[in-house]
Design a protein around this motif. Structure first.
Motif, short mmCIF file in Angstrom:
data_model
loop_
_atom_site.label_atom_id
_atom_site.label_comp_id
_atom_site.label_asym_id
_atom_site.label_seq_id
_atom_site.Cartn_x
_atom_site.Cartn_y
_atom_site.Cartn_z
N UNK A 65 -4.06 -2.96 -7.61
CA UNK A 65 -3.64 -3.40 -6.29
C UNK A 65 -2.80 -4.69 -6.41
N UNK A 66 -3.25 -5.61 -7.24
CA UNK A 66 -2.52 -6.86 -7.41
C UNK A 66 -1.15 -6.59 -8.04
N UNK A 67 -1.13 -5.72 -9.02
CA UNK A 67 0.12 -5.38 -9.69
C UNK A 67 1.11 -4.74 -8.72
N UNK A 68 0.62 -3.81 -7.92
CA UNK A 68 1.49 -3.14 -6.95
C UNK A 68 1.98 -4.13 -5.89
N UNK A 69 1.09 -5.00 -5.41
CA UNK A 69 1.48 -5.97 -4.39
C UNK A 69 2.59 -6.86 -4.94
N UNK A 70 2.40 -7.27 -6.17
CA UNK A 70 3.40 -8.14 -6.78
C UNK A 70 4.74 -7.40 -6.89
N UNK A 71 4.71 -6.19 -7.43
CA UNK A 71 5.96 -5.44 -7.60
C UNK A 71 6.64 -5.19 -6.25
N UNK A 72 5.85 -4.71 -5.30
CA UNK A 72 6.42 -4.35 -4.00
C UNK A 72 6.99 -5.59 -3.31
N UNK A 73 6.24 -6.67 -3.32
CA UNK A 73 6.71 -7.89 -2.66
C UNK A 73 7.90 -8.48 -3.38
N UNK A 74 7.76 -8.57 -4.68
CA UNK A 74 8.77 -9.25 -5.46
C UNK A 74 10.10 -8.51 -5.46
N UNK A 75 10.01 -7.18 -5.54
CA UNK A 75 11.21 -6.38 -5.61
C UNK A 75 12.04 -6.45 -4.34
N UNK A 76 11.39 -6.76 -3.21
CA UNK A 76 12.11 -6.68 -1.95
C UNK A 76 12.36 -8.04 -1.32
N UNK A 101 -0.92 2.23 -1.22
CA UNK A 101 -0.91 2.20 0.24
C UNK A 101 -1.38 0.82 0.74
N UNK A 102 -2.44 0.30 0.12
CA UNK A 102 -2.92 -1.01 0.57
C UNK A 102 -1.91 -2.11 0.28
N UNK A 103 -1.26 -2.02 -0.86
CA UNK A 103 -0.26 -3.04 -1.19
C UNK A 103 0.87 -3.03 -0.18
N UNK A 104 1.32 -1.85 0.23
CA UNK A 104 2.37 -1.77 1.25
C UNK A 104 1.87 -2.32 2.58
N UNK A 105 0.64 -1.98 2.93
CA UNK A 105 0.09 -2.44 4.20
C UNK A 105 -0.01 -3.96 4.24
N UNK A 106 -0.23 -4.56 3.08
CA UNK A 106 -0.29 -6.02 3.03
C UNK A 106 1.10 -6.65 2.94
N UNK A 107 1.95 -6.10 2.05
CA UNK A 107 3.20 -6.79 1.72
C UNK A 107 4.27 -6.65 2.79
N UNK A 108 4.32 -5.53 3.49
CA UNK A 108 5.41 -5.36 4.45
C UNK A 108 5.28 -6.34 5.64
N UNK A 109 4.09 -6.56 6.17
CA UNK A 109 3.98 -7.63 7.18
C UNK A 109 4.37 -9.00 6.61
N UNK A 110 3.98 -9.29 5.37
CA UNK A 110 4.35 -10.59 4.79
C UNK A 110 5.87 -10.72 4.63
N UNK A 111 6.49 -9.64 4.16
CA UNK A 111 7.94 -9.66 4.02
C UNK A 111 8.61 -9.83 5.39
N UNK A 112 8.01 -9.21 6.42
CA UNK A 112 8.57 -9.32 7.77
C UNK A 112 8.48 -10.77 8.26
N UNK A 113 7.33 -11.40 8.05
CA UNK A 113 7.19 -12.80 8.47
C UNK A 113 8.22 -13.67 7.76
#
Ligand SMILES: Nc1ncnc2c1ncn2[C@@H]1O[C@H](COP(=O)(O)OP(=O)(O)O)[C@@H](O)[C@H]1O
Ligand SMILES: [Mg+2]
Lengths: 243, 244
Positions: free
Chosen positions: A25-36, A129-141
């Motif tokens: 989960x941490x790895x995915x959150x990092x990749x998803x957030x960082x990449x975008x 799925x959880x990483x997206x649910x967390x990271x997309x709101x953060x990216x939006x903010x």
């Protein structure tokens, strides 16, 4: 629709019953957030500039230039920010999840995981799925904040606006009913992006061409979900607030 | 041959979208045996072993492993069966995003729930040495050649010490020399880890080396059964045609 229901149920069952793969989960959150993060920052910043420059002449005509900060912040935070960022993430994240799981499916890596007795849903699907649910709101903010910075930049360059005045106005004009539904909405967008990418990748066909197809249809499907959810949330919010 | 039957398939049928792929499969694999299933491409060989591993459910017939019907197993039972089962996929199915070391650690951590790093390292090194890949431990799967990928796939399944090995075309796509090496390796592993094996192939030298018994699968049915020599000297021209 039936298959998606089964997939959704298996997501929740694995989420609740199986050991949580925190590392993944941490790895995915990092990749998803960082990449975008770059593209979200740039998009937000430019949106802020464009919105300001476009509304300036009209507002000037009515002598209402001082409304620019409020206008930019309300429209970005309520609607434009969450939707644009979600659509960008559908293009970037849903497609890469679809392609990644699709290629794992084609090369039988998912079968191999399953047949080894490991649980591919709890290892591959739940963390994504959880990483997206967390990271997309953060990216939006983050993108919303960048849009305010962009809006200020444009306003300051073409008039005399101080940073303090701009941000005071931008933030004081926001009501709970602007921020909260937008936040809920972007959580739903994030979930949809992760869910669609995983569902399509996981269930793709076994031919080599199916990886590209999975990526492609992840983007299209996720974008449609985002627009439909947006329409529903607007209706629900309006009926709650104005009734 | 009075050993107990480990895998027992009777009257197995399976269709996809109305197309009958398996019509009537009957086969038995006894403890300690190496059984080879020969057949041309697209005859349903992979479908058969996927039924054994519970990746596909048959439409009709029995598929018993350790005396239990695979299709009727619940999640827990299936997990138990799979921990005793090794499956070498046609393309090795290595986890692309993980190093060789992580590929090997994966089943230990996720299936056997081993947390001790020292044990994980020792067991990984042991199987890597057994398949002759000890140098490659920190490489990514994409840096390995076809033969090395198969070896690693084999190592990853053997690391949990399965009782049954299912091989799906272990030598397909490899050159003749590498194919031979893999076949010898399979035999060696069979002796070392005392596994029972079902090997699916259309590679005759591989069958000759590894098989105690050979079954020929054609058009969804087992049409012949015997030792290598028996089939090699068969009266049936179609069966002999495999050996040319
Ligand atoms: N999951 C599936 N869905 C639909 N058709 C399948 C599936 N798996 C296999 N088939 C079909 O079954 C037939 C036999 O496949 P397979 O067992 O892979 O052949 P092989 O003997 O070469 O291993 C093929 O025609 C294939 O298209
Ligand atoms: Mg096959």
């Amino acid at each position: 629709m039936g298959e998606q229901g089964i997939f959704l149920r298996s997501f929740f069952r694995n989420l609740l019953r199986e050991e949580f793969e925190f590392e993944e989960f941490a790895r995915q959150s990092y990749t998803i957030g960082f990449r975008s993060i770059g593209i979200c920052a740039l998009t937000g910043f430019i949106l802020g500039i464009v919105l300001t420059l476009q509304s300036q002449p009209t507002l000037k005509e009515f002598g209402a230039e001082s409304y620019i900060p409020s206008m930019v912040s309300v429209s970005i935070i309520r609607e434009i920010g969450p939707v644009i960022i979600a659509l960008i993430c559908a293009g970037k994240i849903a497609s890469s999840i679809g392609a990644e799981l699709g290629s794992m499916n084609v090369t039988e890596q998912i079968d191999a995981m399953e047949v080894s007795g490991a649980n591919p849903v709890s290892f591959l699907v739940v963390p994504r799925i959880l990483a997206c649910t967390l990271m997309i709101p953060l990216l939006t903010i983050f993108a919303d904040a960048m849009a305010l910075v962009g809006g200020f930049t444009a306003a300051a360059l073409s008039g005399d606006m101080t940073i303090k005045l701009y941000f005071t106005k931008a933030i004081s004009s926001l009501a709970f009913s602007d921020v909260f539904p937008a936040f809920i909405k972007s959580i739903m967008f994030g979930f949809s992006i992760g869910f669609v990418g995983c569902f399509i990748g996981f269930n793709s066909n076994k031919g080599t061409e199916s990886v590209g197809l999975a990526a492609n249809s992840s983007v299209v499907t996720a974008s449609i979900w985002i627009i439909v959810i947006d329409a529903i949330v607007v209706q629900v919010t309006n009926s709650l607030i104005y009734s | 041959m009075n050993q107990e039957a480990i895998i027992e398939i009777k009257g197995l049928k399976k269709s996809f979208n109305g197309k009958e792929v398996l019509k009537n499969i009957n086969l038995t694999v006894r403890k300690g045996e190496n059984v080879v299933v020969l057949g041309k491409s697209g005859q349903g060989k992979s479908v058969t072993i996927k039924c054994i591993a519970g990746l596909l459910d048959q439409d009709e017939g029995d598929c018993l492993v350790f005396g239990r019907e695979v299709k009727e197993m619940d999640d827990q039972e299936l997990k138990g069966l799979r921990s005793k089962l090794g499956f070498l996929f046609q393309g090795a199915a290595l986890y692309d995003s993980m190093t060789v070391r992580e590929n090997l650690a994966f089943p230990l951590k996720k299936v056997l729930k081993i947390k001790d790093r020292k044990e994980i390292r020792e067991r990984s090194l042991e199987v890597l040495e057994a398949v002759g890949l000890a140098d490659a431990i920190d490489k990514m799967p994409s840096d390995l050649s076809g033969g090395m990928r198969k070896r690693l796939g084999l190592a990853r399944t053997l690391i949990v010490r399965p009782e049954i090995m299912l091989y799906d075309e272990p030598t397909t796509g490899l050159d003749t020399i590498t194919s031979k090496e893999i076949s010898y390796l399979m035999l060696e592993m069979q002796k070392r880890y005392k596994t029972t094996s079902l090997i699916i192939t259309h590679d005759i030298p591989c069958a000759e080396l590894t098989a105690d018994r050979i079954l020929v699968l054609n058009e969804g049915e087992i049409i012949a059964e015997g030792t290598y020599d028996e089939l090699y000297h068969s009266d049936d021209e179609f069966i002999r045609s495999f050996f040319k």
